[in-house]
Write an enzyme that holds these catalytic residues in place. Structure first.
Site, PDB file in Angstrom:
ATOM      1  N   GLU A 263     -21.305 -31.548  34.356  1.00 19.57           N
ATOM      2  CA  GLU A 263     -20.973 -32.964  34.512  1.00 19.57           C
ATOM      3  C   GLU A 263     -22.147 -33.687  35.172  1.00 19.57           C
ATOM      4  OE1 GLU A 263     -17.417 -35.546  36.743  1.00 19.57           O
ATOM      5  OE2 GLU A 263     -18.100 -33.643  37.581  1.00 19.57           O
ATOM      6  N   LYS A 323     -13.153 -37.841  29.917  1.00 20.31           N
ATOM      7  CA  LYS A 323     -12.248 -37.356  30.959  1.00 20.31           C
ATOM      8  C   LYS A 323     -10.953 -38.161  30.981  1.00 20.31           C
ATOM      9  CE  LYS A 323     -12.385 -36.153  35.905  1.00 20.31           C
ATOM     10  NZ  LYS A 323     -13.212 -36.236  37.133  1.00 20.31           N
ATOM     11  N   CYS A 380     -14.496 -31.414  35.843  1.00 18.17           N
ATOM     12  CA  CYS A 380     -14.358 -31.486  37.295  1.00 18.17           C
ATOM     13  C   CYS A 380     -12.912 -31.287  37.762  1.00 18.17           C
ATOM     14  CB  CYS A 380     -14.940 -32.800  37.805  1.00 18.17           C
ATOM     15  SG  CYS A 380     -15.317 -32.776  39.579  1.00 18.17           S
TER      16      CYS A 380
END
Length: 509
Positions: A263, A323, A380
């Site tokens: 990321e 995301k 994440c």
């Protein structure tokens, strides 16, 4: 016990639970912590149960999310800990209602399973509200070195949390029985708890794939000046990942099917930034394979997307994923005008991240296999959310890649806590899993949750891995909706029945 003694026992229990998680990782202390909570809640009324539970939860969360202090300072860290602790207060109040309602017969043997259901339900509630929830700190994530973690193959984090809470409740119930001089129950209950923990040994986990492998070049580029301001070093970060790729290729590790970057490895979108495109293309051409990278998509007028994309040696984008669960107060600021009164750190987030749509997957053509492989792309904190990970595998992911950026959290346990979550997801889904971070800790995990390779924090490192591919579906994935909601529904049923029963008894003539 007196009020102060109960409060102290609850607080010590919360600290014991915190020690069960990485970096300490003393996983048996999870059961000790819950046993302490059980004893502090004995004979408590609802308001007392809330207070003791809140003390327990806050004492647990303060050390557990110390990384928030490192990232954004004392006030947001304390606010997060106290707010999260309130969910444990709700658990304490709920348990007080159920235990005092008289609906449970059979002593600890009936009470401990209900205690565990309420605990698992509380964790599920905390995973969905507010602002999409905050699942960090589920007790399942402390149990990766215990055999009970294998239960994730059957029922994911929910079942592991239930089993761990049941073991803790049986220990607490046994201690309570001994205090009342009930010797047989006092000895039998903890032994039953040990049996619950050992039950995971019966689960048939296997590290083997189905014959095919994906050969990965995994690059941790590092950054010289970590912290919230590390995003200002975007060029340096991208260059580090390019250089790391070139270094690994120079060692001739073996054929490469996919290069994996983390990321924020290319914060300047290579689709619109020529310098970024040149660095990524150079790395892809050197490896002779596409690069899976993390970037930011600023094309929306009202925000940006935290995006994972596949970049070919020819400079083309094959697939993308945005995301789905941006982190509140980190990637976007709810109630910004109010939040600013507590910390001006919120103004570091100048452009809110928007939620993406669709499953967390990308499709990558693999020439050596003569087919397209679907890869799970979890970004994440999404690794903490059940629906995103299991939904990825249900949508065809044959391997999981968790791309993360831990640069903001300094030398704390945030990255190792996240690695524990990745280990549980490997067991839950039956998939080889790679956690790749800008600064570490990165790791390669087999489908049994075992770490095969691991990097250090704040170092430049590269790994080469031949990860087995799988298409079979575990029970945890197949029945994911059941496991995501059953604990909460059953817990609410018990609490509703208990409250109704107590109200009826109060107003009975």
């Amino acid at each position: 016990m007196t009020f102060l003694l109960r409060l102290s026992v609850a607080g010590v229990g919360g600290l014991a639970l915190a020690a069960a998680f990485p970096d300490l990782g003393w996983w048996p202390l999870a059961y000790v912590g819950l046993a302490a909570l059980w004893l502090s809640l004995a004979r408590a009324q609802a308001w007392g149960g809330f207070l003791y539970g809140w003390a327990f939860g806050t004492a647990f969360m303060l050390p557990h999310v110390w990384w928030a202090h490192e990232a954004v300072g004392a006030i947001p860290w304390v606010a997060l800990s106290v707010a999260s602790g309130a969910f444990y207060g709700l658990f304490g109040a709920a348990w007080a209602h159920v235990r005092r309602s008289g609906m449970l017969r059979g002593g600890v043997w009936a009470e401990a399973p209900v205690f565990a259901v309420l605990w698992a339900g509380m964790e599920q509630l905390r995973s969905v509200v507010p602002f999409g929830g905050f699942p960090w700190g589920r007790i399942a994530f402390s149990q990766l070195d215990a055999s009970v973690s294998a239960l994730a193959w059957v029922g994911g984090a929910a079942l592991v949390s239930f089993a761990a809470a049941l073991a803790g409740a049986l220990l607490g119930g046994g201690l309570e029985a001994l205090m009342r001089r009930h010797l047989v129950t006092g000895l039998a209950a903890p032994i039953a708890g040990i049996a619950v923990v050992a039950s995971g040994m019966a689960i048939p986990l296997s590290p083997q794939g189905e014959g095919e492998e994906l050969r990965l070049a995994i690059i941790q580029g590092n950054v010289e000046n970590p912290g919230l301001d590390a995003f200002a070093n975007a060029r340096e970060v991208t260059a580090n990942h390019r250089d790391g790729t070139l270094e690994l290729v120079a060692t001739d590790p073996g054929p490469i099917d996919l290069v994996v970057w983390p990321e924020n490895s290319v914060d300047y979108d290579p689709r619109t930034d020529a310098d970024s495109a040149a660095m990524v293309t150079e790395a892809a051409q050197a490896a002779g394979a596409p690069v899976l990278l993390g970037t930011n998509d600023y094309s929306p007028d009202d925000g940006r997307y935290n995006t994972s994309l596949v970049w070919t040696p020819g400079g083309m984008v094959l697939d993308t994923y945005a995301k789905q669960r941006p982190a509140p107060f980190a990637e976007y600021i709810p109630l910004r005008s109010i939040a600013r009164n507590f910390s001006d750190e919120v103004d570091r987030v100048t452009t809110d991240v928007l939620p993406g749509e669709g499953p967390a997957t990308v499709d990558v053509p693999i020439a050596a296999l003569d087919r397209t492989v679907t890869i799970g792309t979890v970004i994440c904190f999404e690794v903490a959310y059940d629906p995103i990970v299991t939904g990825s595998v249900a949508s065809g992911a044959e391997v999981l890649i968790v791309q993360t950026n831990n640069a903001s959290f300094g030398d704390t346990a945030e990255s190792t806590q996240q690695l524990a979550m990745s280990r549980l997801r490997a067991i839950e889904t039956g998939r080889s899993t790679v956690q790749i971070s800008t600064v570490g800790v990165s790791g390669v995990i087999d489908p049994t949750g075992r770490i095969l390779q691991e990097t250090e924090l704040f170092t430049a490192a590269q790994m080469y891995a031949e990860t087995p591919l799988r298409t079979d579906i575990t029970p945890a994935v197949r029945f994911r909706l059941v496991w995501q909601w059953l604990p909460l529904v059953v817990a609410l049923g018990f609490v509703g029945s208990a409250v109704s029963r107590r109200l009826a008894n109060r107003y009975e003539w």
